[in-house]
Design a protein around this motif. Structure first.
Motif, PDB file in Angstrom:
ATOM      1  N   THR A 265       0.837  -1.203   0.000  1.00  0.00           N
ATOM      2  CA  THR A 265       0.000   0.000   0.000  1.00  0.00           C
ATOM      3  C   THR A 265       0.874   1.257   0.000  1.00  0.00           C
ATOM      4  N   LEU A 266       1.932   1.231   0.824  1.00  0.00           N
ATOM      5  CA  LEU A 266       2.861   2.363   0.862  1.00  0.00           C
ATOM      6  C   LEU A 266       3.489   2.589  -0.515  1.00  0.00           C
ATOM      7  N   GLY A 267       3.903   1.475  -1.156  1.00  0.00           N
ATOM      8  CA  GLY A 267       4.511   1.580  -2.482  1.00  0.00           C
ATOM      9  C   GLY A 267       3.551   2.200  -3.479  1.00  0.00           C
ATOM     10  N   PHE A 268       2.304   1.774  -3.381  1.00  0.00           N
ATOM     11  CA  PHE A 268       1.245   2.287  -4.240  1.00  0.00           C
ATOM     12  C   PHE A 268       1.077   3.795  -4.039  1.00  0.00           C
ATOM     13  N   ALA A 269       1.004   4.183  -2.770  1.00  0.00           N
ATOM     14  CA  ALA A 269       0.799   5.602  -2.443  1.00  0.00           C
ATOM     15  C   ALA A 269       1.975   6.449  -2.925  1.00  0.00           C
ATOM     16  N   VAL A 270       3.193   5.953  -2.692  1.00  0.00           N
ATOM     17  CA  VAL A 270       4.374   6.718  -3.100  1.00  0.00           C
ATOM     18  C   VAL A 270       4.409   6.874  -4.618  1.00  0.00           C
ATOM     19  N   ALA A 271       4.086   5.788  -5.341  1.00  0.00           N
ATOM     20  CA  ALA A 271       4.079   5.859  -6.807  1.00  0.00           C
ATOM     21  C   ALA A 271       3.070   6.898  -7.287  1.00  0.00           C
ATOM     22  N   LEU A 272       1.901   6.919  -6.627  1.00  0.00           N
ATOM     23  CA  LEU A 272       0.858   7.884  -6.989  1.00  0.00           C
ATOM     24  C   LEU A 272       1.340   9.314  -6.731  1.00  0.00           C
ATOM     25  N   ILE A 273       1.966   9.512  -5.572  1.00  0.00           N
ATOM     26  CA  ILE A 273       2.463  10.846  -5.223  1.00  0.00           C
ATOM     27  C   ILE A 273       3.538  11.295  -6.214  1.00  0.00           C
ATOM     28  N   ILE A 274       4.436  10.349  -6.600  1.00  0.00           N
ATOM     29  CA  ILE A 274       5.472  10.688  -7.578  1.00  0.00           C
ATOM     30  C   ILE A 274       4.824  11.193  -8.862  1.00  0.00           C
ATOM     31  N   MET A 275       3.806  10.462  -9.332  1.00  0.00           N
ATOM     32  CA  MET A 275       3.165  10.864 -10.588  1.00  0.00           C
ATOM     33  C   MET A 275       2.549  12.254 -10.472  1.00  0.00           C
ATOM     34  N   ILE A 276       1.848  12.507  -9.361  1.00  0.00           N
ATOM     35  CA  ILE A 276       1.217  13.820  -9.176  1.00  0.00           C
ATOM     36  C   ILE A 276       2.276  14.926  -9.137  1.00  0.00           C
ATOM     37  N   VAL A 277       3.353  14.674  -8.355  1.00  0.00           N
ATOM     38  CA  VAL A 277       4.409  15.681  -8.228  1.00  0.00           C
ATOM     39  C   VAL A 277       5.030  15.980  -9.592  1.00  0.00           C
ATOM     40  N   VAL A 278       5.294  14.921 -10.365  1.00  0.00           N
ATOM     41  CA  VAL A 278       5.938  15.130 -11.673  1.00  0.00           C
ATOM     42  C   VAL A 278       5.003  15.912 -12.617  1.00  0.00           C
ATOM     43  N   ILE A 279       3.710  15.593 -12.572  1.00  0.00           N
ATOM     44  CA  ILE A 279       2.759  16.325 -13.423  1.00  0.00           C
ATOM     45  C   ILE A 279       2.738  17.813 -13.037  1.00  0.00           C
ATOM     46  N   ILE A 280       2.689  18.088 -11.730  1.00  0.00           N
ATOM     47  CA  ILE A 280       2.685  19.489 -11.269  1.00  0.00           C
ATOM     48  C   ILE A 280       3.977  20.191 -11.698  1.00  0.00           C
ATOM     49  N   GLN A 281       5.110  19.484 -11.518  1.00  0.00           N
ATOM     50  CA  GLN A 281       6.396  20.086 -11.896  1.00  0.00           C
ATOM     51  C   GLN A 281       6.428  20.440 -13.376  1.00  0.00           C
ATOM     52  N   ARG A 282       5.918  19.534 -14.195  1.00  0.00           N
ATOM     53  CA  ARG A 282       5.917  19.806 -15.640  1.00  0.00           C
ATOM     54  C   ARG A 282       5.121  21.063 -15.934  1.00  0.00           C
ATOM     55  N   LYS A 283       3.955  21.168 -15.276  1.00  0.00           N
ATOM     56  CA  LYS A 283       3.097  22.350 -15.465  1.00  0.00           C
ATOM     57  C   LYS A 283       3.843  23.622 -15.057  1.00  0.00           C
ATOM     58  N   LEU A 284       4.573  23.534 -13.937  1.00  0.00           N
ATOM     59  CA  LEU A 284       5.239  24.724 -13.408  1.00  0.00           C
ATOM     60  C   LEU A 284       6.490  25.092 -14.191  1.00  0.00           C
ATOM     61  N   VAL A 285       7.281  24.085 -14.563  1.00  0.00           N
ATOM     62  CA  VAL A 285       8.598  24.367 -15.124  1.00  0.00           C
ATOM     63  C   VAL A 285       8.575  24.507 -16.637  1.00  0.00           C
ATOM     64  N   GLU A 286       7.760  23.666 -17.287  1.00  0.00           N
ATOM     65  CA  GLU A 286       7.796  23.625 -18.735  1.00  0.00           C
ATOM     66  C   GLU A 286       7.223  24.904 -19.342  1.00  0.00           C
TER      67      GLU A 286
END
Lengths: 291, 268
Positions: A265-286
């Protein structure tokens, strides 16, 4: 012609079949199985017990999980800016007509290829309170010793500094490659407009490096969420869990306590958080590049 | 003037990157009382720390294990990934684009999500504490397939057609015609795969508990964490032994290493 196409078909399937088998076994099955695991309590030896959303409830109230995310955030907030600034400065210097550029590039790149274990064992000694290189150097010039890995406030920043030293060589070379793709004509136009060096840097170089910037931010972020061996060897996650990383916490839940369902479950949650963070970063930086 | 400042900055930074390694090489040869010395020079150099490592842990065995595992995976990745890359770039069949999308998708899955179920799979197969657990899950790499696919696309169709007219099978074309024309791609995939496998620690820690199967980074890690090294110099000596093979290969193929990693953006 028709025969040729059919033949191609058969051979094509045959040739991709190793990947299909591999994918089903080592990617597809684990993904499916993790969806089963997150709804169960399981110590890997006994039978699995269905507990519905129990693992998710536990996760929401698990102070250590949130602590590990907070630690990752501290790591990223220090690591990413430090990495970008150092890599940008060095890459820009290397991009001038510099003799022995190859030597400098190779030197900065050395820690990148060396195993993280080696770097961690080395830096653990450099950071050592009594006999470490840094503290010996500090006391030599009359400054007080710094509790690099002992203080709960400094331990994670210390690891972030070490990780920057280990990885920045890759980003120097990535930025250098990016710099070399910027057309000289852009700088010439800026010269005609009477732009200063500083203006050229912020209005030509930085915008043109945006794709590299995005890559650097995302790779560093993935690195932060994958942090394991550094705290495992240096601090064991301490002091007071101040260097507990996401992966180290998953590892402990799975292999110290045999909480397989919860670890999944922790692995699942971390993977989900990584995806969200990366999407937000792309929006902010790109940004769009206008040329 | 400006140039001089640049050279000073570069030299200082280069020193920051290289000096810790020099210091480590020296500290591994020094007695424990000189461990906090800043200078790399000493009158008391000896190889006793290295001897202690060899006495305490079967590091030679771990070196051979790592060599075996990394070579097997690298060989397998080159063969299988290029076969799949060839099919995806040179053959037409229904579902080709779908498979390509699936491969792109697998590259985006964080390992945090598959780590635990993959371990359970190894337990079910009875592969824990065997080389199979270390090798088989790494035998094909999505990144290798994508790189080969990209590279093979650029090979002129005329060469391939000529070989086909001569009666060459697709595997024959791949290994006799395409491979010799794709040396840079093969070198890139080999370097990245070998280095990543050689340096991998987390997966071996998860699936291997038996000392005789342990990889070198795993053994050095446990040696450091377990406090078995007792002395700092001994721990550093074990780290030196782990670093040496990669550093030596890096010094020889330095250009290829940097080009490979920049080309793929993959981190070690």
């Amino acid at each position: 012609m028709r025969r040729r196409a059919i033949e191609n078909n058969r051979v094509g399937y045959l040739m991709v079949s190793p990947y299909i088998i591999f994918f089903l076994l080592f990617v597809g099955y684990p993904l499916m199985f993790s969806l089963v695991l997150v709804f169960h309590k399981w110590n890997i030896i006994g039978p699995m017990r269905f507990i519905g959303f129990g693992n998710f409830g536990q996760l929401l109230h698990d102070a250590l999980f949130w602590k590990s995310l907070g630690n990752t955030l501290i790591f990223l907030v220090i690591h990413i800016p430090l990495q970008i600034i150092i890599a940008l400065v060095i890459a820009n210097i290397l991009n001038q007509r510099i003799a022995a550029r190859g030597f400098f590039r190779a030197a900065f790149f050395l820690p990148v290829v060396v195993s993280g274990v080696v770097v961690t064992i080395l830096w653990q000694q450099l950071y050592s309170q009594e006999t470490g290189l840094f503290n010996t150097l500090l006391s030599r010039i009359g400054l007080p010793k710094v509790p690099w890995l002992i203080s709960t406030r400094l331990a994670m920043p210390s690891i972030a500094i070490m990780a920057t030293w280990k990885n920045v060589g890759l980003y120097i070379v990535l930025f250098l490659t990016g710099l070399q793709t910027i057309p000289a004509s852009l700088y010439e136009v800026a010269d005609l407009d009477g732009a200063s060096e500083v203006q050229k840097f912020f209005h030509v170089t930085i915008p043109m490096l945006n794709p590299t910037m995005v890559m650097v931010v995302i790779l560093s972020t993935l690195g932060g969420f994958s942090l394991f061996i550094e705290p495992y060897v240096m601090t064991g996650g301490g002091p007071m869990n101040s260097t507990l990383s996401c992966v180290l916490y998953i590892y402990k839940q799975a292999f110290y306590f045999n909480h397989m369902g919860y670890a999944a479950t922790l692995g699942f949650a971390v993977a989900l958080i990584i995806m969200i963070v990366v999407i937000i970063q792309r929006k902010l930086v790109e940004t769009e590049i206008y040329t | 003037m400006k140039k001089a400042i640049f050279y000073i900055i570069l030299s200082l930074v280069a020193l920051i990157f290289i000096y810790p390694f020099i210091w480590m090489a020296s500290a591994a040869l020094r007695p424990e009382i000189e461990i906090s010395s800043l200078s790399p020079f000493s009158h008391n150099f000896s190889i006793s720390n290295y001897k202690a490592v060899l006495e305490k842990i079967p590091i030679g065995r771990a070196f051979l294990n790592s060599l075996f595992v990394s070579s097997s995976i690298t060989f397998s990745v080159l063969v299988f990934s290029s076969i799949v890359g060839y099919a995806l770039s040179r053959l037409k069949f229904r579902g080709r684009e779908l498979i390509f999308m699936v491969i792109l998708f697998t590259m985006m899955i964080p390992f945090q999500i598959t780590m635990i179920p993959l371990y359970v799979l190894m337990v079910k197969f009875g592969w824990t504490d065997t080389y199979l657990a270390l090798i088989v899950p790494g035998m094909i790499s999505a990144f290798g397939i994508l790189l080969f696919r990209q590279y093979f696309k650029a090979i002129p169709q005329a060469i391939i057609d000529a070989a086909r007219i001569d009666g060459c099978s697709d595997l024959g074309i791949l290994f006799r015609i395409v491979w010799p024309n794709s040396i840079p791609a093969l070198v890139t995939v080999a370097i990245i795969t070998f280095m990543n496998t050689w340096n991998e620690v987390l997966w071996p820690l998860i699936v291997i508990r038996k000392q005789s199967i342990m990889t070198m980074p795993q053994m050095v890690t446990l040696f450091a964490v377990g406090g078995q090294a007792e002395q700092v110099g001994v721990g550093l000596a074990s780290a030196m032994m782990l670093a040496a093979p990669v550093v030596i290969i890096y010094c020889i193929f330095q250009r290829h290493f940097i080009a490979s990693m920049v080309h793929t953006g993959v981190k070690g």
